[in-house]
Design a protein around this motif. Structure first.
Motif, PDB file in Angstrom:
ATOM      1  N   TYR A 135       0.827  -1.207   0.000  1.00 31.62           N
ATOM      2  CA  TYR A 135       0.000   0.000   0.000  1.00 31.62           C
ATOM      3  C   TYR A 135       0.860   1.254   0.000  1.00 31.62           C
ATOM      4  O   TYR A 135       0.572   2.224  -0.717  1.00 31.62           O
ATOM      5  CB  TYR A 135      -0.913  -0.039   1.228  1.00 31.62           C
ATOM      6  CG  TYR A 135      -1.743   1.202   1.441  1.00 31.62           C
ATOM      7  CD1 TYR A 135      -2.781   1.534   0.577  1.00 31.62           C
ATOM      8  CD2 TYR A 135      -1.519   2.038   2.534  1.00 31.62           C
ATOM      9  CE1 TYR A 135      -3.561   2.657   0.780  1.00 31.62           C
ATOM     10  CE2 TYR A 135      -2.293   3.166   2.749  1.00 31.62           C
ATOM     11  CZ  TYR A 135      -3.310   3.473   1.868  1.00 31.62           C
ATOM     12  OH  TYR A 135      -4.076   4.584   2.073  1.00 31.62           O
ATOM     13  N   ARG A 178       3.733   1.715  -1.183  1.00 34.35           N
ATOM     14  CA  ARG A 178       4.348   2.006  -2.475  1.00 34.35           C
ATOM     15  C   ARG A 178       3.388   2.823  -3.342  1.00 34.35           C
ATOM     16  O   ARG A 178       3.806   3.698  -4.104  1.00 34.35           O
ATOM     17  CB  ARG A 178       4.713   0.702  -3.204  1.00 34.35           C
ATOM     18  CG  ARG A 178       5.366   0.993  -4.544  1.00 34.35           C
ATOM     19  CD  ARG A 178       5.626  -0.222  -5.392  1.00 34.35           C
ATOM     20  NE  ARG A 178       5.993   0.195  -6.734  1.00 34.35           N
ATOM     21  CZ  ARG A 178       6.177  -0.629  -7.745  1.00 34.35           C
ATOM     22  NH1 ARG A 178       6.026  -1.938  -7.583  1.00 34.35           N
ATOM     23  NH2 ARG A 178       6.500  -0.161  -8.927  1.00 34.35           N
ATOM     24  N   GLU A 179       2.094   2.567  -3.193  1.00 39.59           N
ATOM     25  CA  GLU A 179       1.082   3.265  -3.987  1.00 39.59           C
ATOM     26  C   GLU A 179       0.731   4.638  -3.410  1.00 39.59           C
ATOM     27  O   GLU A 179       0.356   5.553  -4.135  1.00 39.59           O
ATOM     28  CB  GLU A 179      -0.198   2.411  -4.044  1.00 39.59           C
ATOM     29  CG  GLU A 179      -0.002   1.019  -4.612  1.00 39.59           C
ATOM     30  CD  GLU A 179      -0.316   0.966  -6.077  1.00 39.59           C
ATOM     31  OE1 GLU A 179      -1.306   1.569  -6.497  1.00 39.59           O
ATOM     32  OE2 GLU A 179       0.442   0.303  -6.813  1.00 39.59           O
ATOM     33  N   PRO A 187       4.056   6.059  -7.426  1.00 33.72           N
ATOM     34  CA  PRO A 187       2.833   6.002  -6.619  1.00 33.72           C
ATOM     35  C   PRO A 187       1.630   6.516  -7.394  1.00 33.72           C
ATOM     36  O   PRO A 187       1.757   7.148  -8.447  1.00 33.72           O
ATOM     37  CB  PRO A 187       3.157   6.929  -5.445  1.00 33.72           C
ATOM     38  CG  PRO A 187       4.056   7.960  -6.061  1.00 33.72           C
ATOM     39  CD  PRO A 187       4.900   7.203  -7.064  1.00 33.72           C
ATOM     40  N   ARG A 188       0.460   6.268  -6.837  1.00 34.06           N
ATOM     41  CA  ARG A 188      -0.773   6.810  -7.405  1.00 34.06           C
ATOM     42  C   ARG A 188      -1.279   8.005  -6.597  1.00 34.06           C
ATOM     43  O   ARG A 188      -2.064   8.799  -7.098  1.00 34.06           O
ATOM     44  CB  ARG A 188      -1.856   5.727  -7.456  1.00 34.06           C
ATOM     45  CG  ARG A 188      -1.501   4.551  -8.357  1.00 34.06           C
ATOM     46  CD  ARG A 188      -2.601   3.503  -8.351  1.00 34.06           C
ATOM     47  NE  ARG A 188      -3.813   3.991  -8.999  1.00 34.06           N
ATOM     48  CZ  ARG A 188      -4.981   3.338  -8.972  1.00 34.06           C
ATOM     49  NH1 ARG A 188      -5.073   2.201  -8.306  1.00 34.06           N
ATOM     50  NH2 ARG A 188      -6.038   3.829  -9.587  1.00 34.06           N
TER      51      ARG A 188
END
Length: 325
Positions: free
Chosen positions: A84, A86-87, A166-167
């Motif tokens: 998570y 990382r995003e 990441p997002r």
């Protein structure tokens, strides 16, 4: 068209032990950050903004309620949290404090890809530095933090987040420690990253002027709860909640500043009724009484705001004015 929620807080409560009592740092919050959307979370120091941001990052576990990512509840296993994070990456407030003075820029940016075992480290670092505006990247890669300006250090921190693709970025007061001349450059960078990479962002700030310049939507937080939210143009050009009005009144071009009395109440002793009523200018000035809601202000808590794209305020007086219109 409202973007699909990427991160969502659903009836979130976060509590801490404090002097034998429970401090309700986050006390029933609903909030979404959509794909490609920038949401500003604003309020005074101590209102719960940073605790809410840390909870959305998975750094704090809620006492109740849910954090959702991509529609799925966040799991708190080590593996799930690593994936998570990382995003969803944090951009901290103080770049100087977050950078190891003994590590070069390259090492700082490469730390995340190494932790996550990502391939092509050198290429990732160079691309992240370039995207963060540190060009050519080879000029900066061997430098140490003390050799950089404050704005350059903040760009290194942002590059460290970008190296993981990441997002979502959660930026906690991203320009508070920078000179005024550099703040605009960092805000422009965040907007460019949204436009070029489709990044979403939650920007935590006490500065409504910053929110106006960067955000699509704004959520105003007071004593653990969102008290007003909606599209930034609607909320900041015609605020409904007296607290939002007071925050806006201290901007340089405001004709009549509103001085709030006292400090935000102790989160271990949240007042009955509207939690803002001990400091509310509308109540103290008789406007709430004129609207016939002064009794409700001191005895009834306004409903918790839903996560909505529409402009909403948790305020008895504002509701009475709307009903009158």
């Amino acid at each position: 068209m409202t973007p699909a929620p990427l991160i969502e807080a659903r009836d979130l409560h976060v509590e801490f032990a404090a002097r034998g009592r429970r401090a309700r740092a986050v006390d029933g919050v609903n909030l979404t950050v959509g794909e490609g959307e920038i949401v500003a979370l604003v309020g005074e120091s101590g209102c719960g903004k940073t605790t809410l941001a840390r909870t959305l990052l998975g750094l704090e576990r809620p006492a109740s309620g849910t954090v959702l990512y991509g529609g799925a509840p966040l799991a708190y296993t080590t593996r799930a949290l690593k994936a998570y994070r990382r995003e969803v990456q944090l951009v901290p407030q103080d770049p100087t404090g977050s950078l190891n003075p003994r590590h070069t820029v390259y090492e700082a940016v490469a730390e995340g890809p190494r932790i996550h075992g990502l391939l092509g480290e050198a290429e990732r670092v160079a691309a992240a530095l370039a995207r963060a505006g540190l060009r050519p990247p080879e000029r900066f890669a061997g430098a140490y933090p003390h050799e950089l300006s404050g704005g350059q250090r903040q760009r290194v921190v942002i590059a460290g987040a970008l190296a993981l693709d990441p997002r979502v970025l959660v930026a906690d007061e991203p320009v508070a420690s920078l000179d005024a001349s550099v703040r605009g450059e960092i805000l422009a960078l965040l907007l460019r990253l949204r436009d070029e990479l489709g990044l979403s962002a939650l920007v935590v700030t006490h500065d409504l002027g910053l929110a106006w310049n960067i955000a699509d939507r704004v959520a105003v937080m007071y004593l653990g709860r969102i008290v007003e939210s909606g599209p930034v143009e609607q909320v900041l050009s015609a605020p409904s909640h007296p607290y939002t009005q007071a925050l806006l009144s201290v901007l340089p071009d405001s004709p009549s500043p509103v001085v709030l009395g006292g400090e935000p109440p102790d989160p271990t002793r949240i007042p009955d009724g509207c939690r803002f009523h001990p400091r509310c200018p509308a109540l103290a000035g008789g406007k709430a009484a004129g609207a016939g809601v002064d009794g409700a202000c001191v005895s009834q808590s306004p409903p918790v705001l839903p996560a909505s794209a529409e402009s909403r305020a948790a305020c008895h007086y504002a509701a009475a004015l709307r009903a009158g219109n």
